[in-house]
Design a protein around this motif. Structure first.
Motif, PDB file in Angstrom:
ATOM      1  N   VAL A  88      -9.837   1.084  -1.403  1.00 11.36           N
ATOM      2  CA  VAL A  88     -10.386  -0.180  -0.911  1.00 11.36           C
ATOM      3  C   VAL A  88     -10.640  -1.127  -2.082  1.00 11.36           C
ATOM      4  N   ALA A 135     -10.643   7.406  -1.391  1.00 13.87           N
ATOM      5  CA  ALA A 135     -10.624   6.428  -0.294  1.00 13.87           C
ATOM      6  C   ALA A 135     -11.350   5.147  -0.693  1.00 13.87           C
ATOM      7  N   LEU A 149      -2.149   8.338   2.889  1.00 17.27           N
ATOM      8  CA  LEU A 149      -2.676   7.096   3.445  1.00 17.27           C
ATOM      9  C   LEU A 149      -2.485   7.110   4.958  1.00 17.27           C
ATOM     10  N   LEU A 180       0.819  -1.208   0.000  1.00 16.61           N
ATOM     11  CA  LEU A 180       0.000   0.000   0.000  1.00 16.61           C
ATOM     12  C   LEU A 180       0.853   1.258   0.000  1.00 16.61           C
ATOM     13  N   GLU A 237     -12.800   7.949   5.896  1.00 14.85           N
ATOM     14  CA  GLU A 237     -12.805   6.510   6.129  1.00 14.85           C
ATOM     15  C   GLU A 237     -13.735   5.889   5.095  1.00 14.85           C
ATOM     16  N   LYS A 261     -11.388  -1.945   4.232  1.00 16.03           N
ATOM     17  CA  LYS A 261     -11.510  -0.557   4.690  1.00 16.03           C
ATOM     18  C   LYS A 261     -10.171   0.154   4.697  1.00 16.03           C
ATOM     19  N   CYS A 262     -10.260   1.473   4.659  1.00 14.46           N
ATOM     20  CA  CYS A 262      -9.040   2.284   4.718  1.00 14.46           C
ATOM     21  C   CYS A 262      -9.378   3.684   5.187  1.00 14.46           C
ATOM     22  N   HIS A 318      -4.356   4.526   7.136  1.00  8.83           N
ATOM     23  CA  HIS A 318      -4.372   3.099   7.472  1.00  8.83           C
ATOM     24  C   HIS A 318      -5.143   2.348   6.396  1.00  8.83           C
ATOM     25  N   ALA A 319      -4.884   1.071   6.310  1.00  9.95           N
ATOM     26  CA  ALA A 319      -5.602   0.229   5.354  1.00  9.95           C
ATOM     27  C   ALA A 319      -5.583  -1.208   5.845  1.00  9.95           C
ATOM     28  N   GLU A 320      -6.684  -1.874   5.633  1.00 10.80           N
ATOM     29  CA  GLU A 320      -6.813  -3.288   5.933  1.00 10.80           C
ATOM     30  C   GLU A 320      -7.880  -3.824   4.985  1.00 10.80           C
TER      31      GLU A 320
END
Length: 147
Positions: A80, A76, A39, A20, A111, A46-47, A41-43
């Motif tokens: 994702v 955003a 950026l 990422l 988000e 979701k980010c 956070h990202a998972e």
């Protein structure tokens, strides 16, 4: 124990984060970078991204331009989608934005979360808050895989 069982379970997370970060770096010369997105956070699914509002992000009323907020939501949600469909080409087919409050100079955060995924489309929702946590805008978007 075999080699895979001995792997650090956090290594996949570090690999994804590194990927990422490379993606965010590669995006700097694009509209993402021009806008000033970062950026956070990202998972999977979701980010979060942020934007330090500058004078050029404002309209004549000295508040953040609605197009900036829409772009932040699109960026955003698009991130994702990129994570959900690695190596695939996708496009935004619908973006719906609800403007709730205005803000000026300062940091804003967006988000985005995946709420539905089918074979051809992905549907997401997102929200934008200011540095006090006040909800500025929320929206939804639909993205289509392009073959």
């Amino acid at each position: 124990m075999n080699e895979k069982e001995q792997e650090d379970p956090r290594s996949n997370e570090r690999d994804e984060l590194a990927q990422l970060n490379r993606l965010a770096e590669a995006a700097k010369p694009t509209f993402w970078g021009y806008l000033g997105c970062e950026l956070v956070h990202a998972e999977p699914g979701k980010c979060g991204i942020s934007l330090q509002v500058r004078p050029e992000h404002l309209n004549l009323a000295h508040i953040v331009h609605g197009g900036v907020l829409a772009s932040l939501l699109d960026n955003a949600m698009g991130l994702v989608v990129i994570m959900e469909c690695p190596g695939e080409k996708t496009v935004t087919t619908q973006l719906n934005v609800h403007y709730l409050q205005s803000t000026g100079i300062g940091e804003i955060r967006c988000e985005a979360v995946l709420i539905h995924k089918s074979r051809r489309t992905l549907t997401l929702q997102g929200s934008i808050v200011d540095n006090k946590g006040e909800l500025l805008a929320w929206g939804s978007g639909t993205f289509r895989r392009v073959t």
